[in-house]
Design an enzyme around this catalytic site. Sequence first.
Site, PDB file in Angstrom:
ATOM      1  N   SER A 186      29.370 -10.345  -2.612  1.00 18.09           N
ATOM      2  CA  SER A 186      29.404  -9.647  -1.323  1.00 18.09           C
ATOM      3  C   SER A 186      30.111 -10.566  -0.329  1.00 18.09           C
ATOM      4  O   SER A 186      29.813 -11.763  -0.274  1.00 18.09           O
ATOM      5  CB  SER A 186      27.972  -9.399  -0.846  1.00 18.09           C
ATOM      6  OG  SER A 186      27.933  -9.256   0.566  1.00 18.09           O
TER       7      SER A 186
ATOM      8  N   ASP B 158      31.294  -4.841   1.932  1.00 16.29           N
ATOM      9  CA  ASP B 158      30.141  -4.149   2.505  1.00 16.29           C
ATOM     10  C   ASP B 158      30.576  -3.407   3.763  1.00 16.29           C
ATOM     11  O   ASP B 158      30.624  -3.986   4.840  1.00 16.29           O
ATOM     12  CB  ASP B 158      29.057  -5.158   2.898  1.00 16.29           C
ATOM     13  CG  ASP B 158      28.654  -6.039   1.731  1.00 16.29           C
ATOM     14  OD1 ASP B 158      29.334  -7.066   1.506  1.00 16.29           O
ATOM     15  OD2 ASP B 158      27.688  -5.699   1.068  1.00 16.29           O
TER      16      ASP B 158
ATOM     17  N   PHE C 248      22.018  -5.935   5.988  1.00 21.47           N
ATOM     18  CA  PHE C 248      22.169  -7.363   6.270  1.00 21.47           C
ATOM     19  C   PHE C 248      22.049  -8.184   4.989  1.00 21.47           C
ATOM     20  O   PHE C 248      21.369  -7.785   4.046  1.00 21.47           O
ATOM     21  CB  PHE C 248      21.087  -7.829   7.271  1.00 21.47           C
ATOM     22  CG  PHE C 248      21.182  -7.119   8.600  1.00 21.47           C
ATOM     23  CD1 PHE C 248      20.407  -5.990   8.845  1.00 21.47           C
ATOM     24  CD2 PHE C 248      22.085  -7.540   9.566  1.00 21.47           C
ATOM     25  CE1 PHE C 248      20.511  -5.311  10.045  1.00 21.47           C
ATOM     26  CE2 PHE C 248      22.195  -6.856  10.775  1.00 21.47           C
ATOM     27  CZ  PHE C 248      21.406  -5.735  11.020  1.00 21.47           C
ATOM     28  N   GLY C 249      22.704  -9.339   4.987  1.00 24.54           N
ATOM     29  CA  GLY C 249      22.522 -10.267   3.875  1.00 24.54           C
ATOM     30  C   GLY C 249      21.293 -11.121   4.138  1.00 24.54           C
ATOM     31  O   GLY C 249      20.683 -11.057   5.209  1.00 24.54           O
TER      32      GLY C 249
ATOM     33  N   ASP D  41      21.802  -5.031  -5.985  1.00 20.41           N
ATOM     34  CA  ASP D  41      22.420  -5.624  -4.795  1.00 20.41           C
ATOM     35  C   ASP D  41      21.352  -5.856  -3.734  1.00 20.41           C
ATOM     36  O   ASP D  41      20.697  -4.914  -3.299  1.00 20.41           O
ATOM     37  CB  ASP D  41      23.483  -4.642  -4.263  1.00 20.41           C
ATOM     38  CG  ASP D  41      24.176  -5.144  -3.029  1.00 20.41           C
ATOM     39  OD1 ASP D  41      24.991  -4.385  -2.480  1.00 20.41           O
ATOM     40  OD2 ASP D  41      23.916  -6.284  -2.603  1.00 20.41           O
TER      41      ASP D  41
ATOM     42  N   GLY E 156      19.287  -9.677  -2.224  1.00 19.70           N
ATOM     43  CA  GLY E 156      18.299 -10.705  -2.564  1.00 19.70           C
ATOM     44  C   GLY E 156      18.456 -11.236  -3.966  1.00 19.70           C
ATOM     45  O   GLY E 156      17.511 -11.801  -4.547  1.00 19.70           O
TER      46      GLY E 156
ATOM     47  N   GLY F 137      25.296 -12.305  -2.247  1.00 20.58           N
ATOM     48  CA  GLY F 137      25.985 -12.809  -1.061  1.00 20.58           C
ATOM     49  C   GLY F 137      25.511 -14.225  -0.786  1.00 20.58           C
ATOM     50  O   GLY F 137      26.121 -15.210  -1.188  1.00 20.58           O
TER      51      GLY F 137
HETATM   52  C1  DX5 Z   1      23.089  -5.476   2.068  1.00 12.83           C
HETATM   53  C2  DX5 Z   1      24.434  -5.642   1.415  1.00 12.83           C
HETATM   54  C3  DX5 Z   1      24.351  -6.624   0.290  1.00 12.83           C
HETATM   55  C4  DX5 Z   1      24.088  -7.991   0.822  1.00 12.83           C
HETATM   56  C5  DX5 Z   1      23.826  -8.956  -0.277  1.00 12.83           C
HETATM   57  O1  DX5 Z   1      23.177  -4.531   3.034  1.00 12.83           O
HETATM   58  O2  DX5 Z   1      24.873  -4.419   0.910  1.00 12.83           O
HETATM   59  O3  DX5 Z   1      25.538  -6.649  -0.488  1.00 12.83           O
HETATM   60  O4  DX5 Z   1      25.200  -8.419   1.551  1.00 12.83           O
HETATM   61  O5  DX5 Z   1      23.530 -10.153   0.379  1.00 12.83           O
HETATM   62  P1  DX5 Z   1      22.363 -11.074  -0.173  1.00 12.83           P
HETATM   63  O6  DX5 Z   1      22.809 -11.435  -1.575  1.00 12.83           O
HETATM   64  O7  DX5 Z   1      22.356 -12.232   0.766  1.00 12.83           O
HETATM   65  O8  DX5 Z   1      21.122 -10.261  -0.155  1.00 12.83           O
END
Ligand code: DX5
Length: 228
Positions: A12, A39, A147-148, A179, A181, A201
């Site tokens: 991501s 994203d 959000f990531g 996708d 966490g 991400g």
């Molecule tokens: C969440 C996004 C994911 C996220 C993954 O809304 O669609 O792709 O960026 O980020 P992490 O791996 O940090 O959860």
Amino acid sequence: MAQGDAPMLVASVLPADFSELGHAVQEIEKAGVDRIQWDVMDGRFVPNLTFGADVIKACRPRVQMGFEAHLMVEDPDPLLDTWVDAGCELVIVHAETCKHLHRTLGRIHELGARAGVALNPATPLDAVTNVLDLTDLLLVMTVNPGFGGQAYIASMEPKIAAARAEIDSRGLDIELEVDGGIGPKTIGAAARAGARVFCAGSALFPKQGETMTDRAAALRAAATEAIA
Ligand code: DX5
């Protein structure tokens, strides 16, 4: 491990420095990641706003690797062609945002791309069982999108397992992606539940003294070990 079982790693771009996205995609490619997830967020379906197709198009020539557009947008239909024109081989829409999902998936194929469907945590697998014949990738969200850096929702594992069972029992050629966490502590459980494509991400973007290559290798190794 069977042929189709090799884990795929998708990055991501959300944690990247948005002022340096061209450099970020090159770093991701060098790190040995298999595909990039863009994203796309509209600030309505999810409480965040990211980028349009022009940003993806600008980054396309920097790398050879595949791009997937994850459309976290209220109404994906009007702009479907722009993501394909920007160089995305995969366009992923949310089941929750398509009034006529069967038609939308068919339209993505007409545009020459592969079609993905994403399911939010609260959305049951039943929402897509009637369109799996048109689906190339099923994305089970393991966070609420937007959000990531959010915590992995382990209660999605039964849904992942049910999706794996449905795909295998019908002999469908569908990539099963997770996708949200996904990191060294969670990728194994998602893999054991049946996921084979892992979007990460935060877990991929290195902290001081680490490299993305090492992080990618560690994630891939953990998934491979869990699948074996
Ligand atoms: C969440 C996004 C994911 C996220 C993954 O809304 O669609 O792709 O960026 O980020 P992490 O791996 O940090 O959860």
